[in-house]
Design a protein around this motif. Structure first.
Motif, PDB file in Angstrom:
ATOM      1  N   LEU A  35      -0.364  -5.207   5.857  1.00 14.36           N
ATOM      2  CA  LEU A  35       1.119  -5.020   6.262  1.00 14.36           C
ATOM      3  C   LEU A  35       2.257  -4.667   5.694  1.00 14.36           C
ATOM      4  N   SER A  36       3.249  -4.063   5.932  1.00 11.45           N
ATOM      5  CA  SER A  36       4.503  -4.056   4.948  1.00 11.45           C
ATOM      6  C   SER A  36       4.828  -4.969   4.299  1.00 11.45           C
ATOM      7  N   THR A  37       4.853  -6.107   5.504  1.00 14.84           N
ATOM      8  CA  THR A  37       5.442  -7.271   5.002  1.00 14.84           C
ATOM      9  C   THR A  37       4.971  -8.159   4.099  1.00 14.84           C
ATOM     10  N   GLY A  38       4.022  -7.580   3.315  1.00 19.66           N
ATOM     11  CA  GLY A  38       3.123  -7.746   2.069  1.00 19.66           C
ATOM     12  C   GLY A  38       2.068  -8.943   1.968  1.00 19.66           C
ATOM     13  N   THR A  39       1.329  -8.999   3.236  1.00 21.95           N
ATOM     14  CA  THR A  39       0.455  -9.569   3.968  1.00 21.95           C
ATOM     15  C   THR A  39      -0.056  -8.575   3.782  1.00 21.95           C
ATOM     16  N   ILE A  40      -1.799  -8.995   3.004  1.00 23.79           N
ATOM     17  CA  ILE A  40      -2.658  -8.094   2.662  1.00 23.79           C
ATOM     18  C   ILE A  40      -4.014  -8.876   4.452  1.00 23.79           C
ATOM     19  N   LEU A  41      -4.452  -7.965   4.897  1.00 23.63           N
ATOM     20  CA  LEU A  41      -5.021  -8.038   5.449  1.00 23.63           C
ATOM     21  C   LEU A  41      -6.681  -7.524   4.633  1.00 23.63           C
ATOM     22  N   ALA A  42      -7.014  -6.390   4.194  1.00 24.26           N
ATOM     23  CA  ALA A  42      -7.935  -6.571   4.003  1.00 24.26           C
ATOM     24  C   ALA A  42      -8.223  -6.397   1.735  1.00 24.26           C
ATOM     25  N   PRO A  43      -8.134  -7.723   1.168  1.00 23.00           N
ATOM     26  CA  PRO A  43      -7.810  -7.637  -0.082  1.00 23.00           C
ATOM     27  C   PRO A  43      -9.484  -7.083  -1.092  1.00 23.00           C
ATOM     28  N   ASN A  44      -8.451  -5.753  -1.471  1.00 22.35           N
ATOM     29  CA  ASN A  44      -9.556  -5.166  -2.764  1.00 22.35           C
ATOM     30  C   ASN A  44     -10.649  -4.419  -2.301  1.00 22.35           C
ATOM     31  N   PRO A  90       3.608  -2.415  14.258  1.00 23.00           N
ATOM     32  CA  PRO A  90       3.532  -2.956  12.465  1.00 23.00           C
ATOM     33  C   PRO A  90       3.357  -1.518  11.401  1.00 23.00           C
ATOM     34  N   SER A  91       3.907  -2.102  10.246  1.00 21.78           N
ATOM     35  CA  SER A  91       2.987  -0.365   8.956  1.00 21.78           C
ATOM     36  C   SER A  91       2.611  -1.204   8.348  1.00 21.78           C
ATOM     37  N   PHE A  92       0.937  -0.375   8.508  1.00 21.75           N
ATOM     38  CA  PHE A  92       0.007  -0.411   7.933  1.00 21.75           C
ATOM     39  C   PHE A  92      -0.170   0.060   5.859  1.00 21.75           C
ATOM     40  N   VAL A  93      -0.336  -0.650   5.310  1.00 17.82           N
ATOM     41  CA  VAL A  93       0.247   0.366   3.932  1.00 17.82           C
ATOM     42  C   VAL A  93      -0.894  -0.014   2.723  1.00 17.82           C
ATOM     43  N   PHE A  94      -1.685   1.215   2.340  1.00 22.45           N
ATOM     44  CA  PHE A  94      -2.447   0.453   0.973  1.00 22.45           C
ATOM     45  C   PHE A  94      -1.702   0.836  -0.560  1.00 22.45           C
ATOM     46  N   ARG A  95      -2.300  -0.434  -1.188  1.00 20.04           N
ATOM     47  CA  ARG A  95      -1.664   0.327  -2.620  1.00 20.04           C
ATOM     48  C   ARG A  95      -2.685  -0.846  -3.957  1.00 20.04           C
ATOM     49  N   ASN A 125       3.259   0.980  -2.532  1.00 15.46           N
ATOM     50  CA  ASN A 125       2.213   1.571  -1.269  1.00 15.46           C
ATOM     51  C   ASN A 125       1.841   2.681  -1.768  1.00 15.46           C
ATOM     52  N   VAL A 126       1.381   3.079  -2.355  1.00 15.00           N
ATOM     53  CA  VAL A 126       0.088   4.596  -1.954  1.00 15.00           C
ATOM     54  C   VAL A 126       0.864   5.631  -0.380  1.00 15.00           C
ATOM     55  N   GLY A 127       0.729   4.893   0.602  1.00 12.69           N
ATOM     56  CA  GLY A 127       1.025   5.635   2.325  1.00 12.69           C
ATOM     57  C   GLY A 127       1.033   4.245   3.057  1.00 12.69           C
ATOM     58  N   THR A 128       1.640   4.863   3.745  1.00  9.48           N
ATOM     59  CA  THR A 128       1.881   4.002   4.721  1.00  9.48           C
ATOM     60  C   THR A 128       1.474   4.599   6.858  1.00  9.48           C
ATOM     61  N   VAL A 129       1.119   4.033   7.270  1.00  8.01           N
ATOM     62  CA  VAL A 129       0.895   4.282   8.612  1.00  8.01           C
ATOM     63  C   VAL A 129       2.005   3.258   9.144  1.00  8.01           C
ATOM     64  N   THR A 130       2.955   4.029  10.359  1.00  5.13           N
ATOM     65  CA  THR A 130       4.070   2.776  11.061  1.00  5.13           C
ATOM     66  C   THR A 130       3.335   3.240  12.263  1.00  5.13           C
TER      67      THR A 130
END
Length: 252
Positions: free
Chosen positions: A174-183, A201-206, A213-218
């Protein structure tokens, strides 16, 4: 930073490609055959056709069709799905099947070009996603059972995360900083995870450990009860169309 905005409304979905598809949710139990959805996530291949037991399963409307000319064949473009992103799955025969992927013939090619093939077993009354992913013109076929059995709370969104970006692990969440799928490694995926539908929610990947953020889906509307797959795509270090980015499609 790449930012794609996806609107999921009560009856339609607006995707980053500006393609609007009717959202048709499965409302009946599958009584015969398997259900399958094809996802083109291989940036170095052209538009593709997908065949099951030699019968064409996918295909967009041919270009240039007239009353006297059938038109030129058009496959499923990169970063698209068949059936369309917000539609029901297609019905496939259960049991042992032969899957093949080709690039359709064009005005400069007399016949289709084989991309890949695989023999698989599809179970009756089950749902599947078939990803075509990876760099080069000979990508991989990755078949996944879409198990919705844990998606039981109608007040939640259920989201699965898949990394189809070759050459790079990512933190996805989540863009809030909560990582749901780490590494999450290339070809790695999670189960369907419950997310509060009320927060749009916005979903991000880093990159792992990064806050950039490399990219975002909202999701910009309440989508309670939906089951979605969020996937990264592309090739690490590339630019333009093959650059790493993110998208989603509706499972239910």
């Amino acid at each position: 930073m790449f930012k794609n905005i996806i609107y999921i409304l009560l009856a339609s979905v607006l995707f980053v490609s500006c393609e609007k598809n009717a959202l048709q949710l499965p409302v009946e139990t599958v009584t015969s055959g398997a259900r399958i959805k094809f996802i083109h996530a291989a940036p170095d291949t052209p538009a593709l056709d997908f065949y099951i037991n030699g019968a064409k399963f996918t295909g967009f409307t041919p270009t240039g069709a007239t009353s006297t000319f059938a038109g030129n064949p058009v496959g499923v473009p990169y970063n698209s799905t068949s059936p369309s992103t917000g539609s029901n799955y297609g019905i496939a025969p259960a049991g042992s099947v032969s899957l093949s992927v080709t690039a359709p013939a064009t005005t400069t090619a007399a016949s289709a070009t084989a991309i890949g093939s695989q023999s698989l077993t599809l179970e009756d009354n089950k749902y599947y996603s078939l990803f075509v992913a990876g760099p080069t013109i000979k990508p991989e076929l990755i078949l996944v059972n879409d198990d919705f059995s844990a998606a039981i709370d109608p007040t939640k969104i259920y989201v699965r995360f898949v990394n189809l970006t070759s050459g790079q692990n990512y933190d996805i969440g989540l863009s809030t900083g909560t990582i749901l799928a780490p590494n999450l490694a290339y070809k790695g995926m999670t189960g369907f995870i419950a997310v509060d539908a009320n927060i749009s929610p916005s979903f991000v990947f880093r990159l792992p450990g990064s806050t950039t953020n490399v990219g975002t889906v909202t999701l910009t509307s309440t989508s309670a009860g939906r089951v979605l797959t969020v996937f990264t795509r592309g090739v690490a270090g590339r630019t333009g169309t093959p650059a790493p980015n993110i998208n989603l499609y509706v499972n239910r």
